[in-house]
Every structure is written in structure tokens, then in C-alpha cells.
Design a protein around this motif. Structure first.
Motif, mmCIF file in Angstrom:
data_model
loop_
_atom_site.group_PDB
_atom_site.id
_atom_site.type_symbol
_atom_site.label_atom_id
_atom_site.label_comp_id
_atom_site.label_asym_id
_atom_site.label_seq_id
_atom_site.Cartn_x
_atom_site.Cartn_y
_atom_site.Cartn_z
ATOM 1 N N PHE A 188 0.830 -1.204 0.000
ATOM 2 C CA PHE A 188 0.000 0.000 0.000
ATOM 3 C C PHE A 188 0.868 1.258 0.000
ATOM 4 N N CYS A 189 1.896 1.258 0.839
ATOM 5 C CA CYS A 189 2.775 2.427 0.926
ATOM 6 C C CYS A 189 3.483 2.690 -0.402
ATOM 7 N N SER A 190 3.915 1.614 -1.055
ATOM 8 C CA SER A 190 4.612 1.752 -2.337
ATOM 9 C C SER A 190 3.742 2.471 -3.365
ATOM 10 N N ASN A 191 2.449 2.201 -3.338
ATOM 11 C CA ASN A 191 1.535 2.833 -4.295
ATOM 12 C C ASN A 191 1.052 4.205 -3.807
ATOM 13 N N HIS A 192 0.585 4.240 -2.563
ATOM 14 C CA HIS A 192 -0.074 5.441 -2.058
ATOM 15 C C HIS A 192 0.890 6.620 -1.936
ATOM 16 N N PHE A 193 2.087 6.377 -1.443
ATOM 17 C CA PHE A 193 3.013 7.485 -1.195
ATOM 18 C C PHE A 193 3.895 7.800 -2.406
ATOM 19 N N SER A 194 3.597 7.171 -3.531
ATOM 20 C CA SER A 194 4.294 7.561 -4.761
ATOM 21 C C SER A 194 3.884 8.967 -5.191
ATOM 22 N N ASP A 195 2.715 9.407 -4.735
ATOM 23 C CA ASP A 195 2.267 10.780 -4.969
ATOM 24 C C ASP A 195 2.883 11.664 -3.900
ATOM 25 N N THR A 196 4.017 12.242 -4.201
ATOM 26 C CA THR A 196 4.742 13.041 -3.208
ATOM 27 C C THR A 196 4.178 14.449 -3.051
ATOM 28 N N GLU A 197 3.207 14.828 -3.890
ATOM 29 C CA GLU A 197 2.641 16.176 -3.807
ATOM 30 C C GLU A 197 1.417 16.243 -2.893
ATOM 31 N N GLN A 198 0.982 15.107 -2.392
ATOM 32 C CA GLN A 198 -0.195 15.111 -1.532
ATOM 33 C C GLN A 198 0.102 15.802 -0.199
ATOM 34 N N ASN A 199 -0.957 16.250 0.451
ATOM 35 C CA ASN A 199 -0.829 16.892 1.757
ATOM 36 C C ASN A 199 -0.823 15.812 2.840
ATOM 37 N N VAL A 200 0.328 15.597 3.441
ATOM 38 C CA VAL A 200 0.484 14.571 4.470
ATOM 39 C C VAL A 200 0.700 15.246 5.822
ATOM 40 N N ALA A 201 -0.015 14.792 6.815
ATOM 41 C CA ALA A 201 0.160 15.293 8.180
ATOM 42 C C ALA A 201 0.664 14.160 9.062
ATOM 43 N N PHE A 202 1.826 14.350 9.646
ATOM 44 C CA PHE A 202 2.384 13.397 10.594
ATOM 45 C C PHE A 202 2.122 13.915 12.010
ATOM 46 N N ILE A 203 1.578 13.042 12.863
ATOM 47 C CA ILE A 203 1.362 13.377 14.272
ATOM 48 C C ILE A 203 2.073 12.314 15.094
ATOM 49 N N SER A 204 3.004 12.720 15.912
ATOM 50 C CA SER A 204 3.789 11.745 16.668
ATOM 51 C C SER A 204 3.881 12.142 18.127
ATOM 52 N N GLU A 205 4.250 11.163 18.949
ATOM 53 C CA GLU A 205 4.651 11.440 20.323
ATOM 54 C C GLU A 205 6.020 12.101 20.308
#
Length: 1017
Positions: free
Chosen positions: A161-178
């Protein structure tokens, strides 16, 4: 006891203080009411629900092998000796601070966790969270597999899934971490922000240090971490800062060590620091104060500004506060504190709780700087992994973007904002607006259930990692076992997202440190793993000066500060379950909270005066039901049990978070009340003008404070430093020192009316072989802070079971060490004192004289030991024990678990194989960790070719002693006149519990010394 010994009216609860007819009936019972048998039906389902991993561990491992067939070693690994554990250095992450640990490993399975003596953040000690973390790893309720839209999936499917989904590097991604200090993690973070130009990264911790960082930014124009070196201070002033509590300060282990070092006293000539606490809730830290002032949290700021104004007359740098006047300007404490601080310039520490606003942190920083403490007793550190943004503000802005539907993918690393986020943000609704939600977590929790992808996280004992301590000491986290449920670590998770390939945490960590160890990588890498320290550097200490803009800002916020009006609500992290991440840990749920002694619940704490005004009746002695309140903040109402807490500030109510969870785990499920709905972006920690009403409902609370009451006998002794200097022998009973048995002090045989009472006159004393060591213990009450880590360490070492809320309420808790908390003085403003009580290992043990089957006897090295297979459960020994330290096992926990169908191949692995598992109907108690003693005796015998069985002093540490961050416990051979334990027993503060009964305990205490300011006494 000599006439000079003061006998204050110690009391544990309001019921005991009353000493009414109910109290007399309660203490006269031989055993707690209804303690002999169950009077209601307890189904297997409900029994197992509250037990979780903890109760499973207490019975199964010793009596049944794994289901799978195993093969023996065909070629035994050189380092493995069956039955002999190996020890590996690692580190435990808590938020973004690592504490060095050493893990005991039995043939491939990690067991007991101890501190790493080489690591400055632990110095060989741990916190309650460190001790209990092993139980989290073996928790059968941990998430066991990857889920896609709630259905079982796999890591390989997620990788695809990651290989396909994150191939679009222009998408708006929000990372939330501890929060995370790992250089490998933060390197991947930077790579993610680079690979996805439209990405943003937000760190969210419900109880972080954002306010402290912003305070440093106001004062110094830099976001810096404050490090208080309490051992370098003669005067400590804490404003609502519970810095000894691991739930309130991630550096609590080091704080405790430094705090107690500054108060170490061996003779009347020694000095000690003086500690002032100004706080609303009677905290663990406040209970150790020499002078304590009850004050609403909403008024803490006014008090700090009044103190700054007083100091401005004598020091430069505080001119902004000159002329500031408020309700505390004439308070009796202000001139006294100012005088003390001015007399100890450069040798004092002022600190304020991280919950408080940045303006207060900035003011305290300015005061420390004006007094010359900065760079001496207080240092400021530049932390590389901190961002320049305010994390709380960034999180709020991100939620707004989610609501606007502009976020394509949300990646959550460990954090659980669906449960912990401010209620007014409606995070769950906002998250539903994202295109894809991916969540890595330990449990299938509230946030996981909203995610498209849930991945089960590996425990820190199962995965490679790295990070830094609070002050920057780097460490490598090395796994002790393969992931039990094939979980993946944070760095493997992030690397898979970035590369679309399955990752290896070992390779990722090595890549980071190959750049660091440039000369001889393999040698330095192995040394780092061996020592648990990966380098000598720490976070840079920054030379600071007050910002040019500070005085303008300070004059504004100090003059415009308004007093707190009406009832206030204070919201804090819980002392045992923290923000809820430890809610499914049975050991922590059953550990009595240090000040209330409540288990398995959270309550609304208030003073007696406030309770009287609200019409709330305090729980009486032995009562388990309390009244329920409705608390309303800004239109949101929760119902929560009320608890009257002596020493709490008036017109203030304190609640803790982390409870009231559902569908999360069998231990945490529906335990307590979820108080997070009262937290909003405007009221994260405090709220004014709240509404409180009685509901007419009652609720059962399992509280241990009235269990094992000592009926007013003087067990804990203390004096002020001045009293100690005037009468160095204030704590001693008339006693002598037996030259033939060094360290065993007992009542002096005299004639006349002063003869000590004894029921053992006709019993011959046991003679011991000369070649055997004779063991004894001393507990220094001046060092003990009451944190409870000794109880937690004893649980982990000795396979002590958890019994659940209902059984605790019946007085059946199984802890081998209880931590008594006493109050002394007025009910509204008492002093608090702590005393750990294990088995005394009496030389003339009352329990041994009444056992009809000789199940409890004396060993050749002087320990009072239990032979469990002999015990028939008469409980005569418990009845005859004046110290109330024996525990009866009412249930056959093993049988209950064997038929439960849970995972024996997992849960059995946490058991200590060196300790016998007890079954129903036997008595248990402290054994001085006899398994550790015997191991050391064997090693000594081998090393001396059988010439000696007496281990070298310090080579045997009991579990409680080893874990204690205050180093309050001494254990050793009483026949060695140079041993530490003998030296402590020769101290004039040494005394025995109930010495007049002439049981001759081998465990003794050093009386507590407080150093109050006589002007405030």
C-alpha cells in the motif's frame, strides 16, 4: 522510649483521626471484614477481565510447559548457562527522555528491569513506570496484527500500500507523533518533510513541556530545556511542581537522586537543603517539603509575581515587577522566602509546574537569573530535536485543516489523540475528513478504530532504537526478544512509508551511528551496547541572558494578572496510569496512589472545608462507598466520585486523566472516569468558575489507607533539624548493641518497672553457624519520598499477583511491601510522612511460635522464611504479627488461569523462574529476596573455592533496594562490621519498630529529619 521522644498524633485517614466507635470496631477485627470467604458470585469472565497479564503471570509459568514442542540446544551457545540469567544494557523511552536500564534475560526472555549504574539519568535506579514496563510487553491485550479497515491484514500488504499510495509526493500529508529524541527517528522525520514538500509534522503530548519551552523563549528568546540540579541547592522553592513524581516529570529518577543527596544527613553537625512547596494538590513532592503552603493553582501566578516584586528591591533584573501589588504582597511567606533566597544566591532553585502558563516559567527563569542560580544550580539546554513551533498551537491548526478537508493522509505515530486531545477540537470528527488515516500503536485503541490502517507497534524491549536522556546522554535501545506479535518499531514504520519496502530497525540504527562513530565503528558500537551509553556528550548548555523584550512583557502580564475566583478545577496526569497509556497495566492499577492510597480509580480531590461547603461527607474508616459529584466546565458535565484529601487547597478540585476507557483492554475497561471531556484548548490544565453538584449516587472505592492500621502506635519518628541537634538520640529506645551479632539491636535487659515486655522469655535464641552471613536491612526515612517503586520492584521480582478492585476493597492486597502514609497535625493543613514496611525478619519472630506446621522458620543466615508447601492457611502467623506484613492468598489464581484459554506461551515468559509461585491458601511475605542472596552466596563460594559463603558487601541488592531512586534502603551482612548496613545501624537516628515488644527485628529505620524555617513553623 525516652521522655524527649515526641509522639505526634499520626493518622492515616479522617476516620482514624476521629477515633470513634466505628474506628474501635474496625481495628479490633483480627482480619478485614469478609476477608475469609467470598459473599458474592465472581464470574470467571469478570475475574480474568481485571487480571489481564498480571494475574496470569502469577500462576501459570511454573506449572505447565508451552504447548509447542521445543528442541534442545545441539550446540550450546558459549554465553548461555541454563538457569543463569544474562544482563543486557538498554534504555527505556518515556516521552522524549531515555533512562538507562539493565534487563535480566533468562535464556532469551526478558524479565526484571533495573537501572543502569553507568547512566546518569538512572544511576542504577528506576521509576514505577520502568519497573512495570515489562508487564506491558507481555500484556495479552496488546495489538497482535495489522488491520485494514478493521479487518486483519499484514505488514507485507501495508508495505505494498505504501509503495503505491506514497508515490504521490505532492499530496498533503500530516504526521502526528509522540515526543521522541531518537536521532534515527528525527532523521526519518526530516527525510519525510523533504520527500513530501506539502507535509507537516506535529508533536502531540497531552502533558508535555511546551509551556516551559515557551517560557524560556519569553525570557531568553530561545526554546530551551530547563534542568534543575537540586543537589547543588541550599534552598528549593517549587510552585505547583511535582518534580519527584514520574507522571509529572520525565526526569523524576534523576531529580529524586539529586534531591535526596542534598538532604543526606549522617550526624547532627551536617547541613541539609530546605525545601518550600507552594501547591494546590497535596502532591508526592509536596509531602516531602519542609514548609508547605496550600494555594489554589489559579493563584500561583500572583504569588510568584509578589515574590518577584519583593526581590526586585534587592537584585537587578527584576525591575519589571517593581511596584507590582496583589493579594499576596503582604503574605507572611513573601519576606521569608525573599530573605532565604537572597542569602543563598547561586545556591537555590525555583521551579514551576509544566502545566502552568509560559509567563510563569519566564518569571521563574528571570528570578533564577537575577539570583545567580542560572549556570550554577539551574542550567538551560539546547535540544536538537525540538522544533521552533509551539506544539500545542500547531496541533490546533492541524485539526482546523483536517476540518477543512485539506489533508489527504494522516500518519499517527504512537499517539492517541482520539482519546487525549482537547474535547472542543472534536478530533475524531476532524480525522474522518482525511483521505487516508494510518496509525501505529501498542493497542487497538480509540484512534486505531478510526484509522484505515492500524499497525501494531513493537515494545521497546522488542525493537532496535536510540535516543537521549533528559540532558542529552545518548543510548542505544537494543531488543531483548523477537517481537511477540510481529510488531514493528516507529523507525521501521516511517522507513516503510518513505521507501515502500519492509525495513530492518537494526540497519536503520546502525546507519545513524556509522556517521557518528567514524573511526572504529565496530569497536565503539559494541562498547555502546555493552555500557548502555553511546557517547559522552550531552545537550549543549546555553549561556543565557534576559531578553530585551522581557521587561516590557513582564510588566504587562504581572500587572494584569487576575486572582482566581470561585471553585477551580485542576486537571493532572494520573500518578500511576499517566495519560492513560498505562491503564491496562494491572501492577500500576493496583499500586496505591502515593497520597490517597486509592487503587483502580480516579476521584475528585478536595479539602475538607470545600467538602463541607458542598455537603460532601468524607469516607469513614473502613467504608468503601463515597458520594458522586457532577462537575461542569463550559457546559460539559462528568460524574466522578468525591474524595476528601487533607492538605488540599480550599476552593479547588483536582481530577486526573487516563481512566474510563472502553474496548481497550480487559484491565482498563470501564475502570474509573474519563475526565478528558473537561479539557479544552482554553482549559488544558486549569478551569475557573466551575459548577459542582451532588448527584445522590454512591460509588465504591478500593482504598488501602486504613488497612493494617497500627492503632496509634508510634512507628514513624521524625524531628526538625534543630531538634536533632539539640537531642541527637531523640529517636532511640533504650537499647544496646550485641557484640556477638553486629547490627542486631534489641531491647536492653534491665530490672524493675522498665523491663521490656516480651512473650519470648522461655524461648532459647537460635545459634547461627559462623560461616553463614547474617542479613539485615535499614530504611532511611529521611531519603524515602514515598514514590512506591519499592512495591513495584517487589511485584516484578517475586511474581506477586494482582487481585483486582473488589478484593483490594476487602483488604486482600498482596503487596509484600506496603507504603504507609501518615498525616501529622491539623486536618486542613497537615504534614505528610511516608514509611515503607516490609517483613521485619524478627530475631524472636512471633509468627514462628504459633505456626502449627512449622511453615515459617528461621534460616541459618537469620531470615524469617516461608515453606509454602507446609502452609495450611491457618493465618495464626498473620494474627500474631505485630507489623501486619503477611499476606494470605485467598484464590487459586493458577487454576483460574489454566482454564481461561488465554496465551500460556506468551504470558508465562515474564515469570521470575527463581521465585516459587504460590497457590491458594498459603501465607506470603517479604523474603529479603532470598533468591538473590543464595545466588550471591553460591558465586562467593565458587570464587573462594568453598572457603567463604559471605558475599562481599554491596554484592547483594534486594529488588526494592536496587530500584529505589532515593537510595533509601541498605541491605547487607550484619557480621561484617564495615558493611554499609552495620554503619547505618550504628547511626544515632536508627530505631526499631515496636522495639518494646522485644521481637528484635533485623529491619530498622533511620528517623526522618525535616528542616523547616522557624519563622514559618
Amino acid at each position: 522510649m525516652s521522655e524527649e521522644v515526641k509522639s505526634p498524633n499520626y493518622w492515616k485517614s479522617l476516620g482514624e483521626l476521629a477515633k470513634n466507635e466505628e474506628y474501635q470496631k474496625f481495628v479490633e477485627r483480627e482480619f478485614p471484614e469478609n476477608a475469609t470467604e467470598l459473599n458474592d458470585q465472581v464470574s470467571r469472565r469478570s475475574f480474568l477481565r481485571v487480571m489481564g497479564a498480571s494475574i496470569a503471570l502469577a500462576g501459570f509459568a511454573a506449572c505447565r510447559r508451552p504447548v509447542q514442542k521445543i528442541m534442545p540446544y545441539s550446540d550450546m551457545p558459549e554465553e548461555v548457562t541454563p538457569g543463569k540469567p544474562l544482563y543486557y544494557a538498554s534504555a527505556m523511552p518515556f516521552q522524549d527522555a531515555l533512562t538507562g536500564i539493565v534487563v535480566e534475560n533468562h535464556e532469551g526472555r526478558p524479565g526484571k528491569i533495573e537501572g543502569n549504574h553507568l547512566h546518569p539519568a538512572s544511576s542504577g535506579n528506576t521509576s514505577i513506570f520502568g519497573q512495570a514496563s515489562i508487564l506491558n510487553m507481555y500484556d495479552p491485550d496488546r495489538s497482535r496484527y495489522v488491520r485494514k479497515d478493521g479487518e486483519r491484514s499484514s505488514v507485507s500488504a501495508f508495505t505494498k500500500f505504501c509503495s503505491n499510495h506514497f508515490s504521490d509526493t505532492e499530496q498533503n500529508v500530516a504526521f502526528i507523533s509522540e515526543a521522541n529524541s531518537s536521532p534515527t527517528f528525527n532523521k526519518l522525520r526530516e527525510e519525510a518533510l523533504s520527500q513530501f514538500p506539502n507535509a507537516q509534522w506535529v508533536t502531540y503530548e497531552p502533558f508535555g513541556e511546551d509551556n516551559a519551552l515557551e517560557g524560556a523563549n519569553i525570557a531568553f528568546d530561545q526554546r530551551l530545556r530547563t534542568f534543575n540540579q537540586f543537589d547543588q541547592a541550599n534552598v528549593i522553592v517549587a510552585f505547583d511542581d511535582d518534580f519527584l513524581n514520574p507522571a509529572a516529570d520525565k526526569n523524576s529518577v534523576e531529580n529524586t537522586r539529586r534531591f535526596t543527596e542534598g538532604r543526606d544527613i549522617e550526624s547532627p553537625e551536617d547541613g541539609m537543603s530546605r525545601f518550600y512547596a507552594i501547591e494546590s494538590t497535596f502532591s508526592l513532592t509536596g509531602s516531602n517539603a519542609d514548609n508547605r503552603l496550600r494555594l489554589k493553582s489559579g493563584d500561583i501566578g500572583l504569588f510568584i509575581y509578589a515574590l518577584a516584586a519583593e526581590l526586585s528591591n534587592s537584585v537587578s533584573g527584576l525591575s519589571a515587577f517593581s511596584g507590582v501589588s496583589n493579594r499576596f504582597s503582604d503574605h507572611e511567606w513573601i519576606p521569608v522566602l525573599a530573605e532565604e533566597l537572597l542569602e543563598n544566591r547561586g545556591e537555590s532553585v525555583l521551579t514551576v509546574g509544566r502545566d502552568h502558563q509560559p509567563e510563569l516559567h519566564a518569571t521563574v527563569a528571570a528570578i533564577n537569573t537575577a539570583l545567580g542560580n542560572t549556570g550554577q544550580s539551574v542550567t538551560y539546554h539546547e535540544v536538537p530535536h525540538f522544533s521552533d513551533q509551539n506544539d500545542q498551537e500547531a496541533f490546533v491548526n492541524l485539526v482546523e485543516e483536517l476540518n477543512n478537508g485539506t489533508i489527504d493522509t494522516v500518519v499517527l505515530v504512537g499517539t492517541n489523540p482520539a482519546f487525549t486531545a482537547p474535547a472542543d477540537l472534536n478530533f475524531a470528527d476532524a480525522l474522518s475528513q482525511a483521505g487516508q488515516v494510518i496509525h501505529l500503536s501498542d493497542y487497538y485503541d480509540e484512534t486505531s478504530k478510526l484509522a484505515n490502517w492500524h499497525l501494531n507497534r513493537a515494545h521497546f524491549l522488542e525493537a532496535w532504537g536510540d535516543g537521549s536522556s533528559y540532558t542529552g546522554t545518548p543510548s542505544i535501545i537494543q531488543p531483548q526478544i523477537e517481537p511477540l506479535y510481529s510488531g514493528i518499531s516507529e523507525i521501521e514504520f516511517l522507513d516503510t512509508i518513505l521507501t515502500g519496502q519492509q525495513s530492518d530497525g537494526y540497519e536503520l540504527v546502525q546507519q545513524t551511528w556509522q556517521a557518528y562513530y567514524s573511526s572504529d565503528f565496530q569497536s565503539e558500537w559494541k562498547q555502546a551496547l555493552h555500557d548502555g551509553i553511546a557517547g559522552n556528550e550531552t545537550f549543549p548548555v546555553v549561556s543565557v541572558s534576559i531578553s530585551n523584550d522581557f521587561n516590557t512583557a513582564a510588566a504587562d502580564f504581572a500587572s494584569n494578572a487576575s486572582p482566581s475566583e470561585g471553585l477551580e478545577l485542576v486537571i493532572r496526569a494520573d500518578s500511576t496510569v499517566f495519560d492513560g497509556r498505562y491503564a491496562n497495566n494491572g501492577w500500576l492499577q493496583e499500586l496505591p496512589k502515593p497520597m490517597t492510597k486509592i487503587t483502580w480509580d480516579n476521584v475528585a480531590l478536595m479539602s475538607k472545608k470545600t467538602a463541607d461547603e458542598l455537603g460532601i461527607k468524607a469516607a469513614g474508616l473502613g467504608e468503601s462507598e463515597v458520594e458522586v459529584l457532577s462537575v461542569t466546565v463550559d457546559g460539559t458535565t462528568i460524574e466522578i466520585p468525591a474524595w476528601v484529601q487533607p492538605g488540599h487547597a480550599d476552593d479547588s478540585i483536582t481530577v486526573t486523566v487516563g481512566y474510563g476507557r472502553e474496548g481497550f483492554g480487559r484491565v482498563a475497561n470501564k475502570m474509573g472516569v474519563d475526565t478528558y471531556p473537561l479539557r479544552t484548548t482554553n482549559n488544558m490544565h486549569f478551569a475557573d468558575g466551575i459548577s459542582v453538584e451532588k448527584t445522590g449516587k454512591m460509588y465504591e472505592i478500593a482504598c488501602t489507607q486504613d488497612h493494617n492500621t497500627m492503632e496509634g502506635r508510634s512507628l514513624l519518628r521524625y524531628a526538625t533539624l534543630q531538634e536533632y541537634r539539640e537531642n541527637p538520640d531523640f529517636s532511640t529506645y533504650e537499647s544496646s548493641y550485641d557484640a556477638e551479632m553486629p547490627g542486631v539491636a534489641y531491647a536492653e535487659e534491665t530490672t524493675g518497672d522498665s523491663d521490656p515486655l516480651s512473650i519470648f522469655d522461655a524461648i532459647d535464641e537460635q545459634e547461627y553457624p559462623e560461616e553463614e552471613p547474617q542479613w539485615g536491612m535499614t530504611i532511611d526515612l529521611n531519603a524515602c519520598t514515598g514514590c512506591g517503586v519499592c512495591t513495584m520492584a517487589c511485584n516484578a521480582e517475586n511474581n506477586i499477583p494482582v487481585i483486582g478492585k473488589r478484593e483490594v476493597s476487602r483488604g486482600r492486597e498482596m503487596h509484600w511491601i506496603r507504603n504507609d502514609r501518615y498525616f501529622d497535625g491539623d486536618v486542613n493543613d497537615p504534614k505528610a510522612l511516608h514509611q515503607p514496611v516490609p517483613c521485619m525478619h524478627c530475631e524472636l519472630a512471633p509468627c514462628e511460635q504459633v505456626c502449627p506446621v512449622a511453615a515459617t522458620t528461621h534460616s541459618d543466615d537469620g531470615m524469617n522464611q516461608m515453606t509454602y508447601n507446609r502452609c495450611i492457611g491457618t493465618r495464626y502467623c498473620a494474627n500474631n504479627c505485630p507489623y501486619k506484613v503477611r499476606r494470605f492468598n485467598f484464590f487459586n489464581y493458577t487454576k483460574e488461569f489454566l482454564t481461561s484459554g488465554d496465551d500460556p506461551e506468551i504470558v508465562q515468559m515474564a515469570m521470575n523462574p527463581e521465585v516459587t509461585v504460590r497457590f491458594r491458601g498459603v501465607m506470603e511475605k517479604c523474603t529479603y529476596c532470598v533468591q538473590r542472596v543464595n545466588r550471591a552466596k553460591i558465586q562467593r563460594s565458587i570464587a573462594t573455592n568453598g572457603q567463604s559463603k559471605k558475599p562481599v558487601d554491596g554484592s547483594v541488592e534486594t529488588a526494592c533496594q536496587q530500584a529505589c531512586p532515593a537510595d533509601a534502603i541498605y541491605f547487607g551482612d550484619l557480621t561484617d562490621p564495615d558493611s554499609q548496613v552495620v554503619q547505618t545501624k550504628r547511626n544515632n537516628r536508627n530505631y526499631l519498630l515496636l522495639e518494646e515488644v522485644n521481637t528484635r527485628p533485623r529491619t530498622s529505620y533511620l528517623a526522618q529529619i525535616r528542616n523547616p524555617n522557624p519563622k514559618l513553623a
